[in-house]
Motif scaffolding. Structure first.
Motif, mmCIF file in Angstrom:
data_model
loop_
_atom_site.group_PDB
_atom_site.id
_atom_site.type_symbol
_atom_site.label_atom_id
_atom_site.label_comp_id
_atom_site.label_asym_id
_atom_site.label_seq_id
_atom_site.Cartn_x
_atom_site.Cartn_y
_atom_site.Cartn_z
ATOM 1 N N GLN A 180 -0.242 30.420 20.885
ATOM 2 C CA GLN A 180 -1.629 30.013 21.107
ATOM 3 C C GLN A 180 -2.419 30.000 19.799
ATOM 4 N N LEU A 181 -2.154 30.969 18.927
ATOM 5 C CA LEU A 181 -2.839 31.015 17.636
ATOM 6 C C LEU A 181 -2.375 29.847 16.758
ATOM 7 N N GLU A 241 -1.382 26.983 17.806
ATOM 8 C CA GLU A 241 -2.007 25.779 18.347
ATOM 9 C C GLU A 241 -3.454 25.649 17.856
ATOM 10 N N LEU A 242 -4.182 26.767 17.831
ATOM 11 C CA LEU A 242 -5.554 26.743 17.303
ATOM 12 C C LEU A 242 -5.571 26.337 15.835
ATOM 13 N N ILE A 247 -11.408 33.026 18.765
ATOM 14 C CA ILE A 247 -10.118 32.655 18.159
ATOM 15 C C ILE A 247 -9.127 33.799 18.347
ATOM 16 N N THR A 303 -8.215 34.070 22.176
ATOM 17 C CA THR A 303 -7.389 32.941 22.585
ATOM 18 C C THR A 303 -5.997 33.019 21.962
ATOM 19 N N GLY A 304 -5.947 33.389 20.695
ATOM 20 C CA GLY A 304 -4.677 33.371 19.976
ATOM 21 C C GLY A 304 -3.822 34.604 20.098
ATOM 22 N N GLU A 328 -0.379 38.913 23.765
ATOM 23 C CA GLU A 328 0.806 38.854 22.901
ATOM 24 C C GLU A 328 1.400 40.255 22.724
#
Length: 144
Positions: free
Chosen positions: A6-7, A9-10, A90, A93-94, A98
């Motif tokens: 996800q990170l 992708e950001l 950020i 989301t990232g 995890e």
């Protein structure tokens, strides 16, 4: 550089657009920062302040027991601080959900690949760097 999906992708999304659009993306993310759960209503006592941020920002990190030890992030920042809230978003989301080791493996300067140095001041970038450092410190403490 290996980042959680996800990170990564950001980072790709931010680096694919120009500085003005990056700032707009950051502002959009600021509106997506999740509200705090009730257990953090007394944030001053249960959350760590990130003093390097220009606006008051508090964070808490929880690491689940067993297995890959997923990490959960919680932030409090005022609505009138969209850059700070965007940085926090950020991180959520990232990194939220995890495994602890994946969070610890994020390069300390990953944020440079977001390309925000062209959109915000170096002083503001110190804030996102400090957020990551504190997240990692809390993860290390919880997994020691």
């Amino acid at each position: 550089m290996t980042l959680p999906p996800q990170l990564a992708e950001l980072v790709d999304d931010f680096s694919a657009v120009g500085p003005k659009d990056r700032l707009q993306m950051l502002l959009e993310l600021s509106r997506e920062l999740p509200d705090l759960p009730e257990r953090f209503a007394d944030r001053a006592d249960s959350m760590e302040q990130v003093h390097e941020c220009q606006s008051p920002l508090f964070l808490a990190v929880e690491v689940e027991e067993g297995g890959e030890r997923p990490v959960h992030l919680f932030f409090s920042a005022p609505p009138e601080a969209p850059t700070t809230r965007g940085f926090a978003s950020i991180m959520v989301t990232g990194l939220d959900g995890e495994p602890a080791q994946a969070v610890l493996d994020v390069p300390d300067d990953f944020y440079t690949d977001l390309g925000l140095g062209e959109a915000v001041s170096p002083l503001r970038l110190r804030g996102i760097s400090a957020m990551l450092a504190r997240i990692k410190n809390q993860v290390r403490a919880a997994t020691a």
